[in-house]
Design a protein around this motif. Sequence first.
Motif, PDB file in Angstrom:
ATOM      1  N   ILE A  29       0.845  -1.183   0.000  1.00 52.35           N
ATOM      2  CA  ILE A  29       0.000   0.000   0.000  1.00 52.35           C
ATOM      3  C   ILE A  29       0.882   1.235   0.000  1.00 52.35           C
ATOM      4  CG2 ILE A  29      -1.735   1.275   1.318  1.00 52.35           C
ATOM      5  CD1 ILE A  29      -2.416  -1.477   2.638  1.00 52.35           C
ATOM      6  N   GLN A  30       0.583   2.160  -0.874  1.00 54.03           N
ATOM      7  CA  GLN A  30       1.347   3.401  -0.847  1.00 54.03           C
ATOM      8  C   GLN A  30       0.496   4.568  -1.294  1.00 54.03           C
ATOM      9  OE1 GLN A  30       4.692   2.994  -3.498  1.00 54.03           O
ATOM     10  NE2 GLN A  30       3.480   2.012  -5.074  1.00 54.03           N
ATOM     11  N   ALA A  31       0.966   5.729  -0.947  1.00 51.34           N
ATOM     12  CA  ALA A  31       0.300   6.951  -1.382  1.00 51.34           C
ATOM     13  C   ALA A  31       0.955   7.406  -2.672  1.00 51.34           C
ATOM     14  CB  ALA A  31       0.438   8.034  -0.323  1.00 51.34           C
ATOM     15  N   ILE A  32       0.136   7.815  -3.619  1.00 44.27           N
ATOM     16  CA  ILE A  32       0.680   8.315  -4.881  1.00 44.27           C
ATOM     17  C   ILE A  32      -0.034   9.614  -5.258  1.00 44.27           C
ATOM     18  CG2 ILE A  32       1.244   6.009  -5.759  1.00 44.27           C
ATOM     19  CD1 ILE A  32      -1.289   6.310  -7.530  1.00 44.27           C
ATOM     20  N   THR A  33       0.518  10.281  -6.230  1.00 47.67           N
ATOM     21  CA  THR A  33      -0.147  11.441  -6.804  1.00 47.67           C
ATOM     22  C   THR A  33      -0.676  11.029  -8.169  1.00 47.67           C
ATOM     23  OG1 THR A  33       1.363  12.922  -5.655  1.00 47.67           O
ATOM     24  CG2 THR A  33       0.168  13.830  -7.535  1.00 47.67           C
ATOM     25  N   LEU A  34      -1.952  11.282  -8.396  1.00 51.22           N
ATOM     26  CA  LEU A  34      -2.575  10.852  -9.645  1.00 51.22           C
ATOM     27  C   LEU A  34      -2.030  11.625 -10.831  1.00 51.22           C
ATOM     28  CD1 LEU A  34      -6.342  10.652  -8.622  1.00 51.22           C
ATOM     29  CD2 LEU A  34      -4.807   8.746  -9.091  1.00 51.22           C
ATOM     30  N   ASP A  35      -2.030  10.960 -11.987  1.00 52.26           N
ATOM     31  CA  ASP A  35      -1.789  11.734 -13.188  1.00 52.26           C
ATOM     32  C   ASP A  35      -3.132  12.287 -13.654  1.00 52.26           C
ATOM     33  OD1 ASP A  35      -3.080   9.801 -15.028  1.00 52.26           O
ATOM     34  OD2 ASP A  35      -1.381   8.534 -14.482  1.00 52.26           O
ATOM     35  N   PRO A  36      -3.116  13.323 -14.499  1.00 51.53           N
ATOM     36  CA  PRO A  36      -4.375  13.993 -14.853  1.00 51.53           C
ATOM     37  C   PRO A  36      -5.408  13.066 -15.477  1.00 51.53           C
ATOM     38  CG  PRO A  36      -2.493  15.322 -15.499  1.00 51.53           C
ATOM     39  CD  PRO A  36      -1.944  14.006 -15.039  1.00 51.53           C
ATOM     40  N   GLU A  37      -4.947  12.094 -16.281  1.00 47.15           N
ATOM     41  CA  GLU A  37      -5.901  11.188 -16.921  1.00 47.15           C
ATOM     42  C   GLU A  37      -6.652  10.358 -15.878  1.00 47.15           C
ATOM     43  OE1 GLU A  37      -4.154   8.122 -19.245  1.00 47.15           O
ATOM     44  OE2 GLU A  37      -6.084   7.092 -19.448  1.00 47.15           O
ATOM     45  N   ALA A  38      -5.908   9.799 -14.928  1.00 47.83           N
ATOM     46  CA  ALA A  38      -6.544   9.018 -13.876  1.00 47.83           C
ATOM     47  C   ALA A  38      -7.452   9.904 -13.040  1.00 47.83           C
ATOM     48  CB  ALA A  38      -5.469   8.358 -13.009  1.00 47.83           C
ATOM     49  N   GLY A  39      -7.000  11.109 -12.780  1.00 43.22           N
ATOM     50  CA  GLY A  39      -7.813  12.042 -12.009  1.00 43.22           C
ATOM     51  C   GLY A  39      -9.152  12.286 -12.674  1.00 43.22           C
ATOM     52  N   SER A  40      -9.128  12.430 -13.986  1.00 44.07           N
ATOM     53  CA  SER A  40     -10.391  12.717 -14.661  1.00 44.07           C
ATOM     54  C   SER A  40     -11.293  11.487 -14.685  1.00 44.07           C
ATOM     55  CB  SER A  40     -10.112  13.267 -16.066  1.00 44.07           C
ATOM     56  OG  SER A  40     -10.387  12.307 -17.045  1.00 44.07           O
ATOM     57  N   LEU A  41     -10.704  10.305 -14.819  1.00 47.49           N
ATOM     58  CA  LEU A  41     -11.516   9.083 -14.753  1.00 47.49           C
ATOM     59  C   LEU A  41     -12.180   8.947 -13.387  1.00 47.49           C
ATOM     60  CD1 LEU A  41      -9.260   6.437 -16.533  1.00 47.49           C
ATOM     61  CD2 LEU A  41     -11.621   6.984 -17.123  1.00 47.49           C
ATOM     62  N   LEU A  42     -11.459   9.298 -12.360  1.00 48.15           N
ATOM     63  CA  LEU A  42     -11.975   9.136 -11.005  1.00 48.15           C
ATOM     64  C   LEU A  42     -12.831  10.330 -10.574  1.00 48.15           C
ATOM     65  CD1 LEU A  42      -8.903   7.537  -9.167  1.00 48.15           C
ATOM     66  CD2 LEU A  42     -11.096   6.457  -9.704  1.00 48.15           C
ATOM     67  N   GLY A  43     -12.796  11.374 -11.383  1.00 47.08           N
ATOM     68  CA  GLY A  43     -13.633  12.519 -11.052  1.00 47.08           C
ATOM     69  C   GLY A  43     -13.070  13.370  -9.934  1.00 47.08           C
ATOM     70  N   VAL A  44     -11.754  13.420  -9.834  1.00 49.62           N
ATOM     71  CA  VAL A  44     -11.135  14.288  -8.827  1.00 49.62           C
ATOM     72  C   VAL A  44     -10.149  15.222  -9.519  1.00 49.62           C
ATOM     73  CG1 VAL A  44     -11.396  12.619  -6.973  1.00 49.62           C
ATOM     74  CG2 VAL A  44      -9.317  12.604  -8.348  1.00 49.62           C
ATOM     75  N   ALA A  45      -9.587  16.129  -8.741  1.00 50.98           N
ATOM     76  CA  ALA A  45      -8.656  17.089  -9.308  1.00 50.98           C
ATOM     77  C   ALA A  45      -7.447  16.377  -9.898  1.00 50.98           C
ATOM     78  CB  ALA A  45      -8.203  18.060  -8.220  1.00 50.98           C
ATOM     79  N   PRO A  46      -6.919  16.885 -10.996  1.00 50.07           N
ATOM     80  CA  PRO A  46      -5.660  16.328 -11.493  1.00 50.07           C
ATOM     81  C   PRO A  46      -4.616  16.531 -10.390  1.00 50.07           C
ATOM     82  CG  PRO A  46      -6.425  18.149 -12.891  1.00 50.07           C
ATOM     83  CD  PRO A  46      -7.326  18.094 -11.711  1.00 50.07           C
ATOM     84  N   ASN A  47      -3.702  15.618 -10.253  1.00 47.86           N
ATOM     85  CA  ASN A  47      -2.655  15.720  -9.241  1.00 47.86           C
ATOM     86  C   ASN A  47      -3.167  15.525  -7.807  1.00 47.86           C
ATOM     87  OD1 ASN A  47      -0.966  16.424 -11.417  1.00 47.86           O
ATOM     88  ND2 ASN A  47      -1.560  18.574 -11.150  1.00 47.86           N
TER      89      ASN A  47
END
Lengths: 245, 245
Positions: A185-203
Motif C-alpha cells: 500500500i502506498q500513497a501516490i499522486t494521480l496523473d491527470p488522466e486518472a484524475g479525470s476518470l476518477l472525477g477528482v482534481a488532477p494531481n
Amino acid sequence: MTEQQQQTVARTYKYVAVAAAIRHTIETSLSPFDAVPSERDLMALYGVSRMTVRQAIATLVDEGLVYNVHGSGTYVGAPDLVSKPPKLTSFTEDMAGRGLKASSQILALSLERADSAVALSLGLSPGSECTHIRRLRLADDKPMAIEDVYVPRTILDIEQFRLGESLYQQLGAAGYDVLRAEQTIQAITLDPEAGSLLGVAPNASALSVTRVSSSRHGQRIEFARTIYRADRYTFQLTVTRDAEK
Amino acid sequence: MTEQQQQTVARTYKYVAVAAAIRHTIETSLSPFDAVPSERDLMALYGVSRMTVRQAIATLVDEGLVYNVHGSGTYVGAPDLVSKPPKLTSFTEDMAGRGLKASSQILALSLERADSAVALSLGLSPGSECTHIRRLRLADDKPMAIEDVYVPRTILDIEQFRLGESLYQQLGAAGYDVLRAEQTIQAITLDPEAGSLLGVAPNASALSVTRVSSSRHGQRIEFARTIYRADRYTFQLTVTRDAEK
DNA sequence: AAGTGGTCTAGACCACCGC
DNA sequence: CGGTGGTCTAGACCACTTC
C-alpha cells in the motif's frame, strides 16, 4: 450445486460437541470478562477427559471467543477485541462490507507482453503474454478506483475471460484457486488522466494497492494494481503486539 | 537497563526443546515439501510422549514452518507461503525491520485538552487532558514521518514522560501493556508546513496511518497519527482468502 | 494454601492416505 | 494393509494467581 453431497454423517468429535456446549453457555448466560467454568468442572460436567476440554477451549480461543489467564481462569472475550487476520476480498466483497453497491466499467481488455514489473512479480520471463483487464470500479455508481489486473495467458487467455463474471471465480473454475496475496500500500499522486476518470482534481492524492496473488502451492496467478480515491477509501486493519493467539 | 533482571533460568519445557531440535533438523538437512520424521519416530528419538511431540509440531505449524497432512505425514512448508498476522511495532522496530536506523526529534511535548477526534477515539469526555507528543521521525538520519501521539493524562502524565525512552516500554511499566491496535491507512495531501518538515514539496502526497491502541482488556491507551513520506514508505501485508490457519 | 491453567506421561482407538 | 496424523482417556506434577 450438484456436488457429490457427501453422506459423511459428520462424525461429531467430542471436543467439537463440548466446544459447542460451552459456546452455547456463553451466549445464553455469560457476559464479556465473565469466567467460564474451570477445566476440571467442565470435565465433570460433560464427562470427558481434561485434554478434550482443553482442545474444546483451544478452538474457542482460536475464534477469539474466550481467553486464558494462567493461574486464574478462562474468560469470555469482548467481541470487538477479536483480531482476525485480514482477508483477501474481491472489490465487490470489499464494497459490500462497506455497505456500498459495486459495479464496473471495462476500460480495456487486451493481450499484452508483460512489462518488467509484472514479469518480475509473477515470476515470468520478460515479454511473456498476459491478459490485461483495466476496469473503472464504481461504488454506489460513483467512481471509486481504477484497477489493472494482469494474469499470465497460460492461466487465463483473453478469449476465455467472460465479462461480468467474478475473476476469482473464473480462475477457480480453471483450477487456479487464489488463496493468498501480498499487498503493498502506498500513497501516490494521480496523473491527470486518472484524475479525470476518477472525477477528482488532477494531481490529487490517491491510495495505491498492489497485489500479487498466489495459489495454495505458491504459484503466482495474478498481479493487480488498484488506485483508490483518497477521499472515498481508507484501508483498515487490526494489528497485535503479542501472540494474543 | 537496570531492570529487575529476572533470574527465572528460563525453565525449558520439553516441547520447546523438541520443537527447537526439529527446527534445527529442518534447517540443516531438509527442504520444502520434505517429510519430517513421523510423530512416533520423534517420540523414540527424543524420549518424550506423543503429546509432547504433537505440541512441539503444533508450535512449528503455527510458525508456518511445517504443515500436517492427515494420514500422510508432516512436511516442511515453503518459506514464502508463510502468512503471519501483521504485528504492531514501534517506529524503531519497524525501521529496523526495513534495515534502517531510527531516530527522533521532539517537536512538541505538551498537555492539551483532547479535541473531538482524539476524545472519540480514546473514549474520553471532550476536553479531557491528554499528553501530546509530536515527533519528527528519522530513518538513517533523513526525515521519514511526523508522528503525533495522544495519551490520556490519567495514564501517562507529561512529567512522567521520559524523552528518549520507548513510549510503549514506559506505558508497560505503568501497567498499561499495549497489546493491539486498530489502524486506518489513507492517502493525504500534505500541508506546506508538514512538507517542509519532511523535506518534500508542499502539497506532496503522503501516507497517513491512524492508530488506536488498547490493552488486553480493551482499555484504550493511545491515539497516534503518523504521516509518512510517500516516496520513502510503503505498507505491506499478507492477506489470505481462506482459513489457511 | 487452594484453585487455576500449563505441561507431560503411557497408553488406546479412529480416520485417512498410499501402496 | 501398514503407516500416518487426529482424537481421547486417566492420571500426575508444575507454574501461576488469588486470598
